[in-house]
Motif scaffolding. Structure first.
Motif, mmCIF file in Angstrom:
data_model
loop_
_atom_site.group_PDB
_atom_site.id
_atom_site.type_symbol
_atom_site.label_atom_id
_atom_site.label_comp_id
_atom_site.label_asym_id
_atom_site.label_seq_id
_atom_site.Cartn_x
_atom_site.Cartn_y
_atom_site.Cartn_z
ATOM 1 N N HIS A 193 0.829 -1.203 0.000
ATOM 2 C CA HIS A 193 0.000 0.000 0.000
ATOM 3 C C HIS A 193 0.869 1.261 0.000
ATOM 4 N N THR A 194 1.968 1.226 0.736
ATOM 5 C CA THR A 194 2.877 2.378 0.737
ATOM 6 C C THR A 194 3.466 2.599 -0.654
ATOM 7 N N ALA A 195 3.836 1.518 -1.330
ATOM 8 C CA ALA A 195 4.386 1.646 -2.688
ATOM 9 C C ALA A 195 3.350 2.230 -3.646
ATOM 10 N N ILE A 196 2.105 1.817 -3.515
ATOM 11 C CA ILE A 196 1.048 2.356 -4.378
ATOM 12 C C ILE A 196 0.885 3.850 -4.131
ATOM 13 N N GLU A 197 0.900 4.255 -2.867
ATOM 14 C CA GLU A 197 0.770 5.679 -2.550
ATOM 15 C C GLU A 197 1.919 6.487 -3.139
ATOM 16 N N ARG A 198 3.130 5.956 -3.069
ATOM 17 C CA ARG A 198 4.281 6.672 -3.634
ATOM 18 C C ARG A 198 4.145 6.828 -5.143
ATOM 19 N N LEU A 199 3.705 5.768 -5.815
ATOM 20 C CA LEU A 199 3.546 5.843 -7.263
ATOM 21 C C LEU A 199 2.466 6.853 -7.650
ATOM 22 N N GLU A 200 1.396 6.887 -6.881
ATOM 23 C CA GLU A 200 0.342 7.864 -7.167
ATOM 24 C C GLU A 200 0.824 9.288 -6.914
ATOM 25 N N GLU A 201 1.630 9.485 -5.875
ATOM 26 C CA GLU A 201 2.199 10.812 -5.626
ATOM 27 C C GLU A 201 3.118 11.233 -6.760
ATOM 28 N N LEU A 202 3.919 10.299 -7.252
ATOM 29 C CA LEU A 202 4.830 10.617 -8.351
ATOM 30 C C LEU A 202 4.063 10.950 -9.627
ATOM 31 N N GLU A 203 2.992 10.208 -9.891
ATOM 32 C CA GLU A 203 2.198 10.492 -11.077
ATOM 33 C C GLU A 203 1.555 11.867 -10.968
ATOM 34 N N LEU A 204 1.081 12.224 -9.772
ATOM 35 C CA LEU A 204 0.492 13.539 -9.573
ATOM 36 C C LEU A 204 1.531 14.636 -9.772
ATOM 37 N N GLY A 236 -0.397 -0.806 -11.578
ATOM 38 C CA GLY A 236 -1.479 -1.756 -11.828
ATOM 39 C C GLY A 236 -1.213 -3.110 -11.196
ATOM 40 N N MET A 237 0.018 -3.585 -11.312
ATOM 41 C CA MET A 237 0.352 -4.875 -10.730
ATOM 42 C C MET A 237 0.237 -4.843 -9.208
ATOM 43 N N LEU A 238 0.760 -3.784 -8.583
ATOM 44 C CA LEU A 238 0.687 -3.687 -7.128
ATOM 45 C C LEU A 238 -0.750 -3.505 -6.649
ATOM 46 N N THR A 239 -1.587 -2.860 -7.457
ATOM 47 C CA THR A 239 -2.998 -2.731 -7.083
ATOM 48 C C THR A 239 -3.671 -4.091 -6.997
ATOM 49 N N VAL A 240 -3.409 -4.956 -7.971
ATOM 50 C CA VAL A 240 -3.971 -6.312 -7.919
ATOM 51 C C VAL A 240 -3.373 -7.086 -6.749
ATOM 52 N N SER A 246 -8.547 -11.809 -7.298
ATOM 53 C CA SER A 246 -7.874 -12.252 -8.521
ATOM 54 C C SER A 246 -6.406 -12.512 -8.209
ATOM 55 N N TYR A 247 -5.622 -12.750 -9.252
ATOM 56 C CA TYR A 247 -4.176 -12.940 -9.129
ATOM 57 C C TYR A 247 -3.501 -12.025 -10.132
ATOM 58 N N HIS A 248 -2.384 -11.422 -9.733
ATOM 59 C CA HIS A 248 -1.786 -10.368 -10.546
ATOM 60 C C HIS A 248 -1.244 -10.862 -11.879
ATOM 61 N N LYS A 249 -1.059 -12.153 -12.055
ATOM 62 C CA LYS A 249 -0.506 -12.693 -13.302
ATOM 63 C C LYS A 249 -1.566 -13.377 -14.156
ATOM 64 N N GLU A 250 -2.775 -13.561 -13.617
ATOM 65 C CA GLU A 250 -3.833 -14.274 -14.328
ATOM 66 C C GLU A 250 -5.137 -13.508 -14.179
ATOM 67 N N ALA A 251 -5.631 -12.960 -15.291
ATOM 68 C CA ALA A 251 -6.833 -12.125 -15.241
ATOM 69 C C ALA A 251 -8.078 -12.938 -14.915
ATOM 70 N N GLN A 252 -8.119 -14.216 -15.295
ATOM 71 C CA GLN A 252 -9.289 -15.061 -15.077
ATOM 72 C C GLN A 252 -9.168 -15.907 -13.815
ATOM 73 N N ALA A 253 -8.274 -15.543 -12.916
ATOM 74 C CA ALA A 253 -8.070 -16.330 -11.701
ATOM 75 C C ALA A 253 -9.182 -16.066 -10.700
#
Length: 816
Positions: free
Chosen positions: A517-528, A578-582, A626-633
């Protein structure tokens, strides 16, 4: 603090496009990634754009590890201060309290020897232990929680980095720098007490000073990853660039010069290009080394050529040890590393044992394995030899099983040395797996390791599986461990088929959700920040800004950045986000998963919307993700019976036998059609559907009778009991020579027909109430690029790099 990295794009330069490319030697080409420009001999470049996401993710995870490392360091200091203050308060209370001998008989008996009997007198030479304070652990925990919640750890970490930079402990080559509370220039002569006292005094003065991270890139090749770590991660004390190939190390040194980082090179008494081991020569001269100039003591870049395992085996001394506590073997050891990165071409299994021993307590180990053909089950014998586990060929969950087999190998290796692993992030990316694990000294955790290791029992006829841990706590005593039993049923409950086994594998958590979750927040801050600073490029001019870009010039990189930003936007930040979100949505307590097309193929039914299946499981009271490597998981904690009940309920509305010719649904007849809203669908009980069902059953029975007749005739010919094997309905002679079909078997001239798997599963009445209404929990999803398409064709592995030494020799001949 100035930023070390503010933009990250991967570019390939063309000739005469910038001042940088004009500096390229003849016969070289340049590749730019992040803040690093790398030059390679033309025609022999081993550069795979797929690996950019690997390096971007590593930069992010190492930076977050540095922050956690600093936080733990400060919490330990704070705890010592709290305990010291509580002891001082207790001693002050003892001094101010009146001496009342009648209040505490035990205290008087311990302090007055005259009240003791002659037979209970203390032996001579033994002094009485002072009674210490009784510290309430709850008070300590409360104070630590208050300190943790009231502290801005990111700001404090930045202050520590600035202080270390000012004091020469990071990002410089000051000879007086100190790393990891270790001093390698101690005079080892026991008679020289003055020098030992000086070392102990220096150690005490630096105990509360945070030291930067020491990173080892064990298989560095040309040094691209190492230079990015040095440039883009704050708080790094030193980076060791190691490779076995002298040509690769020579190219790494050229790239250090090309990026104007030569001032950070750590020079030793040995020349790395001669192939000599720096550590051996330094250890042989340790008695004469008394001037703080050991390479591992300095801050900067160290280039080393040699075997990675040998380098790591010679770096096993815990950094917390003081010089006066070294044993004889530790005098010849270097301190353990904070970060070790293993990114080989193939399997990392030969390096795991050395890496586990050479990583410091709570250090992070980054491991990549690209041998997915082995981990995925194509070569189970090789997988068992490398990792000590058996994969399952063609398993629907092979992507996750491969990651768990690697984690199992790491956990077992660490347990041999009283250590445990704590997975921070374990993902499958493109054609390889990448894991980030912390290694802890934890003997109690080793005793409970069997709880996180298990065996997979997979049905041989359907996707049902069971996972049995190797150990469990008995109900009567949770402090004990006992072995577990095999599944309660010897065969699959759904089909009656036998089980296949896979593993052992890691069945504990694969991720640390707080870090994710911390990594996702950092990526969103960087995108902003990218949007606010105007760095984001319009999609018309550059459609792959967040993936892989190949512009013709590289002169705009330095002009679009600012100096106040402390973290840089990553080139593949969108994919990583996207991967970390899943990953953040995955269930941590439910190993492995089902795949919806596999379930539908088993039943021969049309595929329902995956959100409807997940909704049915949620409405039944279970968790699903779901699973981050399989969309139909379908990753769920529901038992096999509930999963099949969901599919049975779907088949009753969309029965496979109600499919018209060609496998397409009859527009007017049964099946009920797909409901995209996920609502419960009404059953089609028309006379036409019933008539078609009776006709199809009649044809199926006729087909089975023909197959049974063919089997009886074949059996009669083998026994020589008759020649009347031909009739008007006989089959082709080639068919008579075939084995019995998969739906039948013969025993003593009696034909036993096998019921199809789908009929076995659908014949069971559902016991779970199924509702396909999609709740808000399933509908609400965070916006992210979860499963992006490959940006280029042939997006996968490339051949191993060869030919550099030959071309380099030809270059020298041309220069002559």
């Amino acid at each position: 603090m100035t930023s070390k990295a503010l933009s990250s794009t991967t570019t390939t330069s063309s000739s005469n496009t910038s001042s940088t490319t004009s500096e390229l030697p003849k016969g070289y080409e340049m590749i730019e990634e992040g803040t690093v420009k790398m030059m390679y001999p033309s025609g022999v470049v081993f550069y795979n754009p797929v690996q950019v996401q690997n390096r971007d993710l590593s930069v992010l995870m190492i930076q977050l590890h540095g922050e956690r490392r600093f936080k733990r360091f400060q919490m330990q200091i704070r705890k010592r201060e709290i305990l010291k203050q509580l002891r001082l308060d207790w001693e002050l209370q003892q001094q101010q309290a009146p001496q009342d001998t009648n209040e505490n008989d035990n205290h008087d008996n311990n302090n007055n020897h005259d009240n003791h009997d002659d037979n209970k007198q203390r032996p001579k030479g033994k002094s009485k232990k002072k009674k210490g304070p009784r510290i309430d652990e709850s008070i300590v925990a409360q104070k630590l929680n208050e300190y943790e919640s009231n502290t801005d750890w990111v700001a404090e970490y930045q202050k520590a980095i600035i202080m270390n930079s000012t004091n020469g402990q990071t990002q410089n080559d000051d000879d007086n720098s100190i790393i990891n509370n270790n001093i390698n220039d101690t005079e080892h002569d026991d008679n020289n007490k003055n020098q030992k006292d000086n070392h102990n005094h220096k150690h005490k003065n630096t105990t509360n000073v945070y030291q930067g991270m020491r990173i080892l890139d064990a298989l560095a090749a040309s040094g691209l990853r190492s230079l990015r770590y040095w440039n883009e991660i704050p708080g790094v004390h030193s980076v060791t660039i190691n490779d076995l190939d002298p040509a690769a190390v020579d190219l790494a040194k050229k790239n250090v010069d090309f990026n104007h980082l030569s001032k950070y090179l750590i020079h030793s008494n040995d020349d790395a290009h001669n192939g000599n081991n720096n550590i051996d020569n330094n250890n042989n001269n340790h008695n004469n080394n008394d001037n703080n100039n050991h390479p591992n003591q300095k801050s900067g870049l160290q280039i080393h050529v040699g075997d990675a395992t040998h380098l790591m085996y010679n770096s096993r001394r815990p950094p917390s040890l003081r010089p006066n506590t070294f044993n004889p073997s530790q005098f010849h050891q270097n301190p353990q590393y904070s970060i070790i990165d293993l990114d080989p071409y193939g399997s990392a299994s030969p390096f795991l044992d050395a890496a586990i021993q050479s990583i410091e307590h709570r250090g992070m180990l980054n491991v990549t394995c690209t041998d997915m053909a082995v981990l995925g089950g194509s070569h189970p014998e090789t997988c068992y030899g490398r990792y000590g586990a058996m994969p399952l060929p063609r398993a629907p969950y092979l992507q996750e099983l491969a990651v768990r087999i690697l984690l199992y190998s790491l956990a077992i290796t660490a347990a041999r040395y009283g250590r445990t692993i704590r997975p921070i992030l374990s993902v499958g990316m493109n054609f390889y797996v990448r894991v980030f694990v912390e290694v802890w000294d934890d003997k109690a955790g080793v005793n409970n390791l069997s709880l996180n290791i298990g065996t997979v029992y997979q049905s041989s006829q359907c996707p049902s599986f069971h996972i049995i841990p190797h150990g469990k706590h008995p109900s009567h005593n949770p402090n004990l461990l006992q072995t577990t039993r095999a599944p309660a049923y010897p065969t699959c409950q759904e089909t009656g088929g036998p089980f296949k086994t896979a593993g052992p594998c890691w069945i504990g958590p694969m991720h640390d959700k707080d870090v994710v979750h911390t990594a996702i927040e950092r990526l969103e801050e960087l995108e902003l920040r990218k949007v606010q600073d105007g760095v984001k490029v319009k999609s018309k001019s550059n459609t792959n800004t967040n993936t892989m870009t190949t512009p013709t010039t590289t002169t705009t990189t330095s002009t679009t950045t600012t100096t106040k930003r402390q973290r840089h936007p990553l080139a593949t930040g969108k994919q990583i986000h996207g991967m970390l979100t899943v990953v953040s949505e995955e269930l941590t307590h439910a190993p492995l998963y089902y795949v919806l097309p596999d379930l539908c193929h088993t039943l021969g039914c049309p595929s329902p919307p995956i959100d409807s299946v997940r909704a049915a499981l949620v409405n039944a009271g279970y968790n699903v993700s779901s699973y981050h490597k399989e969309a139909q998981a379908i990753k769920t904690d529901a038992p096999n019976l509930v999963v099949w009940d969901v599919m049975r309920a779907w088949c009753r509305k969309n029965h496979p036998l109600l499919m018209s010719n060609g496998g397409k649904k009859d527009g007017g007849g049964g099946g009920g059609g797909e409901n995209t809203n996920g609502d419960v669908m009404e059953e089609d009980d028309t006379e036409e559907s019933k008539r078609r069902l009776r006709k199809m059953k009649k044809e199926e029975n006729k087909k089975r009778r023909k197959e049974a007749m063919r089997a009886r005739r074949k059996k009669a010919r083998k026994n020589g009991n008759g020649g009347d094997v031909e009739d008007n309905n006989n089959v082709d002679e080639n068919d008579d020579d075939k084995e019995t079909t998969e739906n039948e078997e013969t025993t003593n001239n009696v034909v036993v027909l096998h019921v199809p798997v789908s009929e076995k599963i659908l014949a069971v009445e559902p016991v779970t109430k199924i509702d396909f209404t999609i709740p808000k929990v399933v509908k609400q999803k965070k916006k992210a690029c979860r499963f992006p398409m490959n940006p280029q064709s042939h997006w996968g592995p490339k051949p191993r790099a060869v030919g550099y030494v030959k071309n380099d020799a030809s270059e020298k001949e041309e220069d002559k």
